[in-house]
Write an enzyme that holds these catalytic residues in place. Structure first.
Site, PDB file in Angstrom:
ATOM      1  N   GLN A  51     -13.475   2.376  -3.078  1.00  0.00           N
ATOM      2  CA  GLN A  51     -13.703   1.118  -2.367  1.00  0.00           C
ATOM      3  C   GLN A  51     -14.966   1.221  -1.522  1.00  0.00           C
ATOM      4  O   GLN A  51     -15.418   2.322  -1.203  1.00  0.00           O
ATOM      5  CB  GLN A  51     -12.540   0.838  -1.400  1.00  0.00           C
ATOM      6  CG  GLN A  51     -11.278   0.341  -2.064  1.00  0.00           C
ATOM      7  CD  GLN A  51     -10.240  -0.115  -1.042  1.00  0.00           C
ATOM      8  OE1 GLN A  51     -10.216   0.350   0.095  1.00  0.00           O
ATOM      9  NE2 GLN A  51      -9.361  -1.019  -1.451  1.00  0.00           N
ATOM     10  N   VAL A  53      -6.631  -9.046   9.175  1.00  0.00           N
ATOM     11  CA  VAL A  53      -7.627 -10.113   9.325  1.00  0.00           C
ATOM     12  C   VAL A  53      -6.930 -11.446   9.586  1.00  0.00           C
ATOM     13  O   VAL A  53      -5.771 -11.637   9.211  1.00  0.00           O
ATOM     14  CB  VAL A  53      -8.529 -10.240   8.063  1.00  0.00           C
ATOM     15  CG1 VAL A  53      -9.482  -9.074   7.958  1.00  0.00           C
ATOM     16  CG2 VAL A  53      -7.697 -10.383   6.806  1.00  0.00           C
ATOM     17  N   TRP A  77       0.832  -1.204   0.000  1.00  0.00           N
ATOM     18  CA  TRP A  77       0.000   0.000   0.000  1.00  0.00           C
ATOM     19  C   TRP A  77       0.867   1.255   0.000  1.00  0.00           C
ATOM     20  O   TRP A  77       0.812   2.051   0.920  1.00  0.00           O
ATOM     21  CB  TRP A  77      -0.902   0.012   1.237  1.00  0.00           C
ATOM     22  CG  TRP A  77      -1.953  -1.058   1.244  1.00  0.00           C
ATOM     23  CD1 TRP A  77      -3.138  -1.013   0.585  1.00  0.00           C
ATOM     24  CD2 TRP A  77      -1.940  -2.289   1.956  1.00  0.00           C
ATOM     25  NE1 TRP A  77      -3.855  -2.167   0.825  1.00  0.00           N
ATOM     26  CE2 TRP A  77      -3.146  -2.966   1.665  1.00  0.00           C
ATOM     27  CE3 TRP A  77      -1.011  -2.909   2.809  1.00  0.00           C
ATOM     28  CZ2 TRP A  77      -3.464  -4.214   2.191  1.00  0.00           C
ATOM     29  CZ3 TRP A  77      -1.327  -4.148   3.334  1.00  0.00           C
ATOM     30  CH2 TRP A  77      -2.539  -4.788   3.021  1.00  0.00           C
ATOM     31  N   HIS A 122      -6.685   2.704   1.540  1.00  0.00           N
ATOM     32  CA  HIS A 122      -7.864   1.848   1.550  1.00  0.00           C
ATOM     33  C   HIS A 122      -8.890   2.459   2.508  1.00  0.00           C
ATOM     34  O   HIS A 122      -8.592   3.433   3.212  1.00  0.00           O
ATOM     35  CB  HIS A 122      -7.538   0.399   1.937  1.00  0.00           C
ATOM     36  CG  HIS A 122      -6.643   0.255   3.146  1.00  0.00           C
ATOM     37  ND1 HIS A 122      -6.155  -0.957   3.559  1.00  0.00           N
ATOM     38  CD2 HIS A 122      -6.154   1.163   4.036  1.00  0.00           C
ATOM     39  CE1 HIS A 122      -5.401  -0.785   4.632  1.00  0.00           C
ATOM     40  NE2 HIS A 122      -5.394   0.491   4.948  1.00  0.00           N
ATOM     41  N   ALA A 166     -14.612  -8.315   8.159  1.00  0.00           N
ATOM     42  CA  ALA A 166     -14.438  -7.062   7.420  1.00  0.00           C
ATOM     43  C   ALA A 166     -14.173  -7.416   5.974  1.00  0.00           C
ATOM     44  O   ALA A 166     -13.662  -8.504   5.674  1.00  0.00           O
ATOM     45  CB  ALA A 166     -13.274  -6.254   7.991  1.00  0.00           C
ATOM     46  N   ARG A 201      -3.302   5.195  -4.403  1.00  0.00           N
ATOM     47  CA  ARG A 201      -2.117   4.335  -4.388  1.00  0.00           C
ATOM     48  C   ARG A 201      -1.043   4.973  -5.234  1.00  0.00           C
ATOM     49  O   ARG A 201      -1.327   5.496  -6.315  1.00  0.00           O
ATOM     50  CB  ARG A 201      -2.430   2.949  -4.985  1.00  0.00           C
ATOM     51  CG  ARG A 201      -3.509   2.153  -4.267  1.00  0.00           C
ATOM     52  CD  ARG A 201      -2.979   1.306  -3.125  1.00  0.00           C
ATOM     53  NE  ARG A 201      -4.085   0.842  -2.300  1.00  0.00           N
ATOM     54  CZ  ARG A 201      -4.613  -0.383  -2.357  1.00  0.00           C
ATOM     55  NH1 ARG A 201      -4.135  -1.263  -3.209  1.00  0.00           N
ATOM     56  NH2 ARG A 201      -5.608  -0.718  -1.562  1.00  0.00           N
TER      57      ARG A 201
HETATM   58  N1  PHE Z   1      -8.107  -2.975   2.685  1.00  0.00           N
HETATM   59  C1  PHE Z   1      -7.819  -4.093   1.816  1.00  0.00           C
HETATM   60  C2  PHE Z   1      -7.245  -3.569   0.505  1.00  0.00           C
HETATM   61  O1  PHE Z   1      -7.409  -2.423   0.214  1.00  0.00           O
HETATM   62  C3  PHE Z   1      -9.066  -4.887   1.553  1.00  0.00           C
HETATM   63  C4  PHE Z   1      -9.556  -5.577   2.781  1.00  0.00           C
HETATM   64  C5  PHE Z   1     -10.481  -4.968   3.588  1.00  0.00           C
HETATM   65  C6  PHE Z   1      -9.132  -6.860   3.110  1.00  0.00           C
HETATM   66  C7  PHE Z   1     -10.952  -5.597   4.731  1.00  0.00           C
HETATM   67  C8  PHE Z   1      -9.611  -7.487   4.213  1.00  0.00           C
HETATM   68  C9  PHE Z   1     -10.513  -6.868   5.022  1.00  0.00           C
HETATM   69  O2  PHE Z   1      -6.644  -4.307  -0.249  1.00  0.00           O
END
Ligand code: PHE
Length: 330
Positions: free
Chosen positions: A213, A256, A159, A173, A298, A199
């Site tokens: 998103q 996660v 990221w 994100h 999530a 990004r």
């Molecule tokens: N934030 C992650 C991304 O941008 C996506 C994600 C969100 C993954 C929540 C798991 C749980 O790639």
């Protein structure tokens, strides 16, 4: 005398005729001066009266004065008529035909990404989720550390972003909204957080420096992957107005555990559409919740990706091009 009389009559006819021929006030003024000006023909007749014998002077003087007054009135009338004519002509120039069909006012419409975002919001709201927003300019803590991505952790490379001079960064994100919301709200909770993310990477047909998103978060006493699957299955069914096959693939996101990637079957292809997983205990702790009391899932879904599938768009950059040939199709 007879001669003067004839010439007065002649003058009268001539002056009247010329007056009628005047096309505008300027023309008329020339005619006026020709007869009634300092050197005008009628003026000269009046001036020449002095030389005449008394008897003639009275008679011709009277007639000449009458002519003068008559012509003055006629000039005034002609001037009024010309003025009116000029005004009417000016009005005519402004006149327009109210029966001609009007020019159509072009109505704008919502951008395809906005349409997709609103559709997502509608579906999730129907399933009891609240819509929450977070800042695009974010603190490093919320975008990374609180999400279990410490400094120098290699996952930060996934990221890369734009760091701002004010010490903040552009969020990579929508996941930071998870933390911000859990800090202030006690579970059980269900939210989605749609929004723009950034990004630092090269653009191509499937990558942009900014995109959209929708984050999802559901926390309770016993929320499980089964709940996630059911909800997301229902979401896609409503979004595409038909049953869509999905699959969960193991994957890694620091925030996660377990983590997975969700693919949907589109034609004979599997398309990657979102990341998801069970919220990591460290993330719950960082947001002030006790992981032995609470658990949940999530997910983060790319709105652009969703719009590309729904509308069969093959280049994500089109959404940001401002090209009306593209946008007018929605
Ligand atoms: N934030 C992650 C991304 O941008 C996506 C994600 C969100 C993954 C929540 C798991 C749980 O790639």
């Amino acid at each position: 005398m007879a001669k003067t009389k004839i010439s007065l009559k002649l003058l009268k006819n001539k002056a009247q005729k010329e007056m009628l021929q005047a096309k505008d006030l300027k023309d008329l003024d020339i005619v006026f001066k020709k007869y009634l000006g300092d050197e005008g023909e009628v003026t000269l007749v009046l001036r020449s009266l002095k030389k005449l014998p008394k008897t003639k002077k009275a008679k011709i003087g009277k007639e000449a004065n009458e002519l003068k007054n008559f012509l003055k009135i006629k000039f005034a009338e002609a001037a009024a008529a010309l003025k009116e004519k000029a005004q009417k002509e000016a009005e005519l120039k402004e006149w327009f035909d109210i029966t001609v069909p009007g020019e159509k006012v072009a109505f704008g419409h919502l951008h395809p990404l906005t349409l997709v975002q609103r559709k997502c919001e509608e579906i999730f709201q129907f399933m009891g989720f609240s819509i929450i927003e977070g800042p695009e300019m974010e603190e490093e803590w919320y975008n990374f550390d609180a999400l279990n991505i410490p400094k120098n952790h290699p996952a930060r490379d996934l990221w890369d972003t734009f760091y701002l001079k004010n010490g903040l960064l552009l969020r990579t994100h929508t996941s930071p909204v998870q933390i911000r919301y859990m800090e202030k709200n006690q579970p059980p909770l269900r939210i989605i957080a749609p929004g723009r993310v950034f990004r630092h990477e090269a653009t191509d047909s499937s990558h942009e420096v900014n995109f959209y998103q929708v984050e999802g978060l559901m926390i309770g006493r016993d929320i499980s992957v089964a709940n996630f699957k059911a909800i997301i299955q229902e979401f896609f069914r409503r979004f595409f107005s038909k049953d869509v096959e999905i699959r969960l693939r193991p994957s890694y996101f620091p925030f996660v555990e377990p983590g997975f990637e969700i693919d949907i079957k589109w034609g004979d292809q599997w398309m990657e559409i979102m990341g998801a997983g069970m919220v990591h205990p460290n993330v719950l702790k960082n947001a002030g919740l006790n992981p032995s009391d609470w658990q949940g899932f999530a997910f983060g879904m790319g709105l652009d990706r969703l719009a590309m599938i729904k509308y069969k768009v093959d280049d994500v950059r089109l959404f940001y091009s401002g090209d009306l040939r593209f946008l007018n199709q929605f």
